[in-house]
Scaffold this motif. Structure first.
Motif, PDB file in Angstrom:
ATOM      1  N   ASP A   1     -31.417 -35.917  14.419  1.00 42.44           N
ATOM      2  CA  ASP A   1     -31.012 -37.176  13.783  1.00 42.44           C
ATOM      3  C   ASP A   1     -29.557 -37.548  14.028  1.00 42.44           C
TER       4      ASP A   1
ATOM      5  N   LYS B   1     -27.761 -36.813  16.743  1.00 41.28           N
ATOM      6  CA  LYS B   1     -27.454 -36.764  18.180  1.00 41.28           C
ATOM      7  C   LYS B   1     -28.127 -37.922  18.903  1.00 41.28           C
ATOM      8  N   TYR B   2     -27.641 -38.185  20.140  1.00 40.59           N
ATOM      9  CA  TYR B   2     -28.190 -39.263  20.957  1.00 40.59           C
ATOM     10  C   TYR B   2     -28.337 -38.800  22.395  1.00 40.59           C
ATOM     11  N   TYR B   3     -29.316 -39.357  23.072  1.00 39.69           N
ATOM     12  CA  TYR B   3     -29.366 -39.273  24.523  1.00 39.69           C
ATOM     13  C   TYR B   3     -28.651 -40.505  25.044  1.00 39.69           C
TER      14      TYR B   3
ATOM     15  N   HIS C   1     -30.746 -49.866  22.972  1.00 41.08           N
ATOM     16  CA  HIS C   1     -30.018 -48.988  22.066  1.00 41.08           C
ATOM     17  C   HIS C   1     -30.848 -48.863  20.789  1.00 41.08           C
ATOM     18  N   THR C   2     -31.466 -47.703  20.599  1.00 39.12           N
ATOM     19  CA  THR C   2     -32.277 -47.458  19.418  1.00 39.12           C
ATOM     20  C   THR C   2     -31.934 -46.078  18.874  1.00 39.12           C
ATOM     21  N   LYS C   3     -32.539 -45.725  17.738  1.00 37.99           N
ATOM     22  CA  LYS C   3     -32.266 -44.435  17.115  1.00 37.99           C
ATOM     23  C   LYS C   3     -32.537 -43.309  18.108  1.00 37.99           C
ATOM     24  N   GLY C   4     -31.515 -42.507  18.352  1.00 36.16           N
ATOM     25  CA  GLY C   4     -31.635 -41.378  19.258  1.00 36.16           C
ATOM     26  C   GLY C   4     -31.297 -41.696  20.707  1.00 36.16           C
ATOM     27  N   PHE C   5     -31.082 -42.975  21.027  1.00 28.91           N
ATOM     28  CA  PHE C   5     -30.813 -43.395  22.406  1.00 28.91           C
ATOM     29  C   PHE C   5     -29.659 -44.386  22.412  1.00 28.91           C
ATOM     30  N   MET C   6     -28.566 -43.999  23.064  1.00 33.38           N
ATOM     31  CA  MET C   6     -27.370 -44.825  23.077  1.00 33.38           C
ATOM     32  C   MET C   6     -27.192 -45.472  24.447  1.00 33.38           C
TER      33      MET C   6
END
Length: 157
Positions: free
Chosen positions: A43, A45-47, A55-60
């Motif tokens: 939760d 961290k991001y890729y 740009h969504t939750k978990g993906f930047m």
């Protein structure tokens, strides 16, 4: 589609989609299908994903319509403003996967000009090349460890 760590080791790879499939569609389908065992980030961290993704939750993803590629910053001077500064640091960090794909294609030229094999054979070639890359990474690819190496954007994908 691939996930790569900062040591240029591929941690997750999915191959076999048609070249005309949009990146975000592939990601969405992989996440939805539990058979793919996609490793969602924790939760907090991001890729880092390129501009082809949202740009969504978990993906930047980077900011749109703002300098993005490292070459944009080297030829245009320093980053200015919050969005450019973010994209500059983002691009430097994300450059690891660009270099990983660049190294992969230098070491395995078949990936640049895939012969007209069946889709299954092409998929197996890609998996074999990535497996060999990971296995031999420490021995053969030390010359590519310089973070400031910039590959041609067309060769790195």
């Amino acid at each position: 589609m691939a996930i790569c760590d900062f040591d240029m080791i591929f941690k997750y790879v999915i191959v076999g989609w048609e070249g005309t499939s949009h990146d975000s569609r592939i990601l969405t389908e992989i996440i939805r299908d539990p058979n793919h065992h996609f490793p969602m980030p924790p939760d907090d961290k991001y890729y880092l994903v390129d501009a082809a993704y949202t740009h969504t939750k978990g993906f930047m993803a980077p900011f749109y319509h703002v300098c993005y590629w490292l070459n944009d910053f080297s030829s245009g001077g320093r980053a200015r403003g919050r969005e450019e500064i973010f994209n500059h640091y983002y691009s430097r960090t994300r450059n690891v996967i660009e270099r990983a794909f660049g190294v992969l294609k230098v070491c395995f030229p078949i990936l640049k000009r895939m012969a007209p094999y069946s889709l299954c054979t092409q998929r197996n070639i890609v998996i074999a090349c990535i497996s060999l890359h990971n296995f031999l990474r420490d021995e053969l690819f030390l010359q590519y460890d310089d973070e400031d190496i910039q590959l041609d954007n067309n060769d790195a994908n």
